[in-house]
Design an enzyme around this catalytic site. Structure first.
Site, PDB file in Angstrom:
ATOM      1  N   ASP A 259       0.851  -1.190   0.000  1.00 30.93           N
ATOM      2  CA  ASP A 259       0.000   0.000   0.000  1.00 30.93           C
ATOM      3  C   ASP A 259       0.882   1.234   0.000  1.00 30.93           C
ATOM      4  O   ASP A 259       1.131   1.824   1.043  1.00 30.93           O
ATOM      5  CB  ASP A 259      -0.904  -0.039   1.244  1.00 30.93           C
ATOM      6  CG  ASP A 259      -1.791   1.184   1.320  1.00 30.93           C
ATOM      7  OD1 ASP A 259      -1.838   1.960   0.345  1.00 30.93           O
ATOM      8  OD2 ASP A 259      -2.442   1.358   2.363  1.00 30.93           O
TER       9      ASP A 259
ATOM     10  N   LYS B  84       0.123   3.738  -2.159  1.00 27.28           N
ATOM     11  CA  LYS B  84      -0.741   4.813  -2.705  1.00 27.28           C
ATOM     12  C   LYS B  84       0.058   5.671  -3.685  1.00 27.28           C
ATOM     13  O   LYS B  84       0.178   6.898  -3.516  1.00 27.28           O
ATOM     14  CB  LYS B  84      -1.338   5.654  -1.581  1.00 27.28           C
ATOM     15  CG  LYS B  84      -2.266   4.845  -0.675  1.00 27.28           C
ATOM     16  CD  LYS B  84      -3.002   5.705   0.314  1.00 27.28           C
ATOM     17  CE  LYS B  84      -3.942   4.896   1.181  1.00 27.28           C
ATOM     18  NZ  LYS B  84      -3.253   4.008   2.156  1.00 27.28           N
TER      19      LYS B  84
ATOM     20  N   ALA C  73       1.409   7.977  -6.317  1.00 29.89           N
ATOM     21  CA  ALA C  73       0.727   9.164  -6.860  1.00 29.89           C
ATOM     22  C   ALA C  73       1.740  10.167  -7.405  1.00 29.89           C
ATOM     23  O   ALA C  73       1.781  11.323  -6.993  1.00 29.89           O
ATOM     24  CB  ALA C  73      -0.122   9.813  -5.771  1.00 29.89           C
TER      25      ALA C  73
ATOM     26  N   VAL D 275     -13.616  -0.753   7.932  1.00 30.95           N
ATOM     27  CA  VAL D 275     -14.500  -1.459   8.873  1.00 30.95           C
ATOM     28  C   VAL D 275     -13.883  -1.408  10.274  1.00 30.95           C
ATOM     29  O   VAL D 275     -12.679  -1.267  10.439  1.00 30.95           O
ATOM     30  CB  VAL D 275     -14.775  -2.933   8.472  1.00 30.95           C
ATOM     31  CG1 VAL D 275     -15.346  -3.009   7.075  1.00 30.95           C
ATOM     32  CG2 VAL D 275     -13.547  -3.783   8.599  1.00 30.95           C
ATOM     33  N   GLY D 276     -14.745  -1.503  11.266  1.00 30.17           N
ATOM     34  CA  GLY D 276     -14.248  -1.513  12.641  1.00 30.17           C
ATOM     35  C   GLY D 276     -14.011  -0.105  13.149  1.00 30.17           C
ATOM     36  O   GLY D 276     -14.950   0.688  13.246  1.00 30.17           O
TER      37      GLY D 276
ATOM     38  N   GLY E 124      -7.228  -3.332  10.003  1.00 30.51           N
ATOM     39  CA  GLY E 124      -5.988  -3.131  10.737  1.00 30.51           C
ATOM     40  C   GLY E 124      -6.194  -3.092  12.236  1.00 30.51           C
ATOM     41  O   GLY E 124      -6.120  -4.109  12.926  1.00 30.51           O
ATOM     42  N   ARG E 125      -6.509  -1.884  12.743  1.00 35.73           N
ATOM     43  CA  ARG E 125      -6.504  -1.672  14.196  1.00 35.73           C
ATOM     44  C   ARG E 125      -7.444  -2.592  14.961  1.00 35.73           C
ATOM     45  O   ARG E 125      -7.122  -2.998  16.082  1.00 35.73           O
ATOM     46  CB  ARG E 125      -6.834  -0.195  14.497  1.00 35.73           C
ATOM     47  CG  ARG E 125      -5.679   0.742  14.175  1.00 35.73           C
ATOM     48  CD  ARG E 125      -6.121   2.177  14.158  1.00 35.73           C
ATOM     49  NE  ARG E 125      -7.019   2.457  13.038  1.00 35.73           N
ATOM     50  CZ  ARG E 125      -7.604   3.628  12.826  1.00 35.73           C
ATOM     51  NH1 ARG E 125      -7.387   4.628  13.655  1.00 35.73           N
ATOM     52  NH2 ARG E 125      -8.386   3.804  11.764  1.00 35.73           N
TER      53      ARG E 125
HETATM   54  O1  O7E Z   1      -8.689   1.593  10.068  1.00 32.59           O
HETATM   55  P1  O7E Z   1      -7.855   0.369  10.136  1.00 32.59           P
HETATM   56  O2  O7E Z   1      -6.885   0.360  11.246  1.00 32.59           O
HETATM   57  O3  O7E Z   1      -8.661  -0.897  10.020  1.00 32.59           O
HETATM   58  O4  O7E Z   1      -6.891   0.378   8.853  1.00 32.59           O
HETATM   59  C1  O7E Z   1      -7.326   0.558   7.563  1.00 32.59           C
HETATM   60  C2  O7E Z   1      -6.172   0.415   6.618  1.00 32.59           C
HETATM   61  O5  O7E Z   1      -6.638   0.720   5.308  1.00 32.59           O
HETATM   62  C3  O7E Z   1      -5.006   1.358   6.882  1.00 32.59           C
HETATM   63  O6  O7E Z   1      -3.823   0.702   6.456  1.00 32.59           O
HETATM   64  C4  O7E Z   1      -5.279   2.537   5.981  1.00 32.59           C
HETATM   65  O7  O7E Z   1      -4.098   3.172   5.586  1.00 32.59           O
HETATM   66  C5  O7E Z   1      -5.945   1.852   4.802  1.00 32.59           C
HETATM   67  N1  O7E Z   1      -6.894   2.648   4.032  1.00 32.59           N
HETATM   68  C6  O7E Z   1      -7.945   3.270   4.637  1.00 32.59           C
HETATM   69  O8  O7E Z   1      -8.160   3.155   5.837  1.00 32.59           O
HETATM   70  N2  O7E Z   1      -8.774   4.047   3.880  1.00 32.59           N
HETATM   71  C7  O7E Z   1      -8.637   4.207   2.548  1.00 32.59           C
HETATM   72  O9  O7E Z   1      -9.434   4.895   1.930  1.00 32.59           O
HETATM   73  C8  O7E Z   1      -7.611   3.520   1.906  1.00 32.59           C
HETATM   74  C9  O7E Z   1      -6.782   2.709   2.657  1.00 32.59           C
HETATM   75  C10 O7E Z   1      -5.894   1.874   1.956  1.00 32.59           C
HETATM   76  O10 O7E Z   1      -5.520   0.800   2.345  1.00 32.59           O
HETATM   77  O11 O7E Z   1      -5.588   2.291   0.749  1.00 32.59           O
HETATM   78  C11 O7E Z   1      -5.224   1.412  -0.136  1.00 32.59           C
HETATM   79  C12 O7E Z   1      -6.037   0.154  -0.084  1.00 32.59           C
END
Ligand code: O7E
Length: 216
Positions: free
Chosen positions: A62, A64, A66, A174-175, A194-195
């Site tokens: 990940d 991102k 850009a 989620v979460g 994640g968290r």
């Molecule tokens: O909220 P959590 O802890 O469950 O983590 C979510 C994960 O998804 C975290 O790594 C964050 O950087 C990522 N994420 C988002 O939360 N929102 C987004 O819009 C996009 C991402 C992401 O993973 O982007 C690429 C898939």
């Protein structure tokens, strides 16, 4: 991409030591992990190959991505050379920038995920006005993997309509961010979590309960 139990672990922990401690517990339930800046900036790209080798899982990086096409290509190349199975690429930078990542993925036999709309509140100002257009751009480019928010299911549903039922859609939020796992899977193929897992006193217990809730 096949994702065991429809859950991708966001391995946003600050060290390899923490990553190993968590993966030793949860890896029997997962076969796909998302690694981003928190772990790679702390431990280097080597963390990608280490997690892959030690746990025999797919790794989505990940980053991102850009930037301009030439820089995107360098980032994608080095990420795939480190062993990543896929890389996450921002769509708002335009088709040429995303194309350079797609070309790198094709050369390495790997995949890209196009990020359409993000899940956090701030995404409503700059990303939301263009996120459906980003999804359409991805379809025009022939991209088949997407990321969309579990925090706005109406919009996730619209993204699904645009990308079609055969595209693969993964969804974070989620979460802790408020999204519901089962509801999100009405539109998404897999959840990024994640968290809720790595901050839980018992990550296995919470993972089992999420798996139960989405299977009901
Ligand atoms: O909220 P959590 O802890 O469950 O983590 C979510 C994960 O998804 C975290 O790594 C964050 O950087 C990522 N994420 C988002 O939360 N929102 C987004 O819009 C996009 C991402 C992401 O993973 O982007 C690429 C898939």
């Amino acid at each position: 991409m096949e994702v065991k139990n429809k859950i991708i672990l966001a391995l946003d922990v600050p060290s390899m030591e923490k990553a190993v401690e968590l993966m030793d517990k949860v890896s029997p339930y997962l076969d796909t992990v998302k690694i981003g800046y928190p772990l790679v900036l702390a431990e280097g790209l080597e963390s990608v190959s280490r997690v892959k080798e030690e746990y025999d899982c797919k790794v989505i990086c990940d980053f991102k991505v850009a930037d301009i096409p030439a820089t995107n290509q360098k980032i994608a190349d080095v990420t795939f050379q480190a062993g990543a199975d896929a890389i996450i690429v921002h769509g708002f930078v335009g088709a040429d920038s995303a194309t350079s990542c797609l070309e790198s993925a094709n050369q390495h036999g790997k995949e890209i995920f196009l990020l359409t709309e993000m899940s956090h509140p701030g995404a409503s100002r700059f990303l939301q006005p263009v996120s459906m257009d980003i999804a359409s751009m991805g379809v025009e480019m022939g991209i088949t993997n997407y990321v969309g928010p579990s925090t706005r299911l109406d919009r996730l549903g619209k993204i699904r309509q645009i990308i079609g039922k055969d595209s693969f859609l993964i969804s974070p939020g989620v979460g802790v961010q408020g999204g519901n796992p089962k509801d999100t899977l009405e539109f998404a193929d897999a959840l990024i979590i994640g968290r809720s897992i790595y901050l839980a006193p018992d990550p296995v217990e919470i993972l089992e309960s999420i798996i139960d809730s989405i299977e009901l």
